[in-house]
Design a protein around this motif. Sequence first.
Motif, PDB file in Angstrom:
ATOM      1  N   PRO A  37      41.371  33.760  32.367  1.00 40.71           N
ATOM      2  CA  PRO A  37      41.539  32.321  32.106  1.00 40.71           C
ATOM      3  C   PRO A  37      40.800  31.450  33.123  1.00 40.71           C
ATOM      4  O   PRO A  37      40.255  30.399  32.757  1.00 40.71           O
ATOM      5  CB  PRO A  37      43.053  32.112  32.202  1.00 40.71           C
ATOM      6  N   VAL A  38      40.776  31.885  34.379  1.00 36.77           N
ATOM      7  CA  VAL A  38      40.073  31.114  35.419  1.00 36.77           C
ATOM      8  C   VAL A  38      38.578  31.061  35.130  1.00 36.77           C
ATOM      9  O   VAL A  38      37.943  30.003  35.221  1.00 36.77           O
ATOM     10  CB  VAL A  38      40.323  31.726  36.819  1.00 36.77           C
ATOM     11  N   LEU A  39      38.006  32.193  34.739  1.00 33.87           N
ATOM     12  CA  LEU A  39      36.572  32.238  34.445  1.00 33.87           C
ATOM     13  C   LEU A  39      36.225  31.381  33.229  1.00 33.87           C
ATOM     14  O   LEU A  39      35.186  30.718  33.202  1.00 33.87           O
ATOM     15  CB  LEU A  39      36.122  33.683  34.221  1.00 33.87           C
ATOM     16  N   ARG A  40      37.089  31.380  32.234  1.00 36.56           N
ATOM     17  CA  ARG A  40      36.852  30.521  31.064  1.00 36.56           C
ATOM     18  C   ARG A  40      36.945  29.051  31.468  1.00 36.56           C
ATOM     19  O   ARG A  40      36.163  28.215  30.995  1.00 36.56           O
ATOM     20  CB  ARG A  40      37.866  30.834  29.963  1.00 36.56           C
ATOM     21  N   LEU A  41      37.890  28.753  32.342  1.00 36.30           N
ATOM     22  CA  LEU A  41      38.039  27.388  32.841  1.00 36.30           C
ATOM     23  C   LEU A  41      36.800  26.956  33.621  1.00 36.30           C
ATOM     24  O   LEU A  41      36.411  25.784  33.597  1.00 36.30           O
ATOM     25  CB  LEU A  41      39.273  27.298  33.735  1.00 36.30           C
ATOM     26  N   LEU A  42      36.161  27.930  34.294  1.00 35.58           N
ATOM     27  CA  LEU A  42      34.963  27.634  35.084  1.00 35.58           C
ATOM     28  C   LEU A  42      33.702  27.514  34.228  1.00 35.58           C
ATOM     29  O   LEU A  42      32.640  27.187  34.748  1.00 35.58           O
ATOM     30  CB  LEU A  42      34.753  28.714  36.152  1.00 35.58           C
TER      31      LEU A  42
END
Length: 288
Positions: free
Chosen positions: A121-126
């Motif tokens: 989820p963090v990578l998608r947010l980034l």
Amino acid sequence: MNESNKKIILLGTAPIPKALLIMGLPTMIGMMVNAFYNLVDAYFVGGLGTSQMGAISIAFPLGQVVVGLGLLFGNGAASYISRLLGHNDKEKAGKVTSTALYSSVLVGAAVIIVVIIFLNPVLRLLGATESIMPYATTYASIYVISSIFNVFNVTMNNIVTSEGAAKNTMCAMLAGAALNIVLDPVFIYTLDMGVAGAAFATAISQMFSTLIYIHYILSKKSIFSFSIKECCFSKEIMSEILKIGIPTLIFQLLTSLAITLTNMEAGKYGDSVIASMGSVTRIVSLGG
């Protein structure tokens, strides 16, 4: 005159231009080399393909957050430590040093654990796209875990500089950067590890810099003992650390946010735009 006394004299009685030159020049050289090896890192990964280059561009803001955690305590403590040493108060300076170092490692470890748990989820947010995501996950899973060494290194960079030993900081940064430049092509191409190779090269390089700092501590070259027993979370010490450290952390977080927003917008036009913006960001960092 021993080395410790020389450092205290430099901070307490040396002319300001001399102190700035002795402490500032090695630090500037080390930071420039550090920025340069980030550029070289991108050069080698860029040879793998657009999505791979996009992956390290997506992970770059995470690195800025990690640096921010180190600066929160390292930069926050450095100003206070230098002032205390200038007043020859080594005892309190030692407490500030130990408090800052152990706090940064503990907070850094906690943040890293949270990021790893929610990595996708963090990578998608980034701003990771579907084609970049597999490479970003591979790279970031290694890069984020090994970032604990970078938290330690950034904190120590500031502490060691604050005690007047900027040359040691420069040597640690130069050694890590040089090793990363050597390991990148070996791991990425010779061992055919791809983006994982780039992450492992960075991890080993950061670990090497950490070992240099540990040697510096154990060889008693530092004024301080870095003992966990000296940690003191008093209101005075924590307020002095945080009043400088928090603005620095906010600056790093805003930098990460700016890069993330750029990547998110760039993703609308394809992986090649994300990759190109990653290269530009590293070039710009040379002047920072």
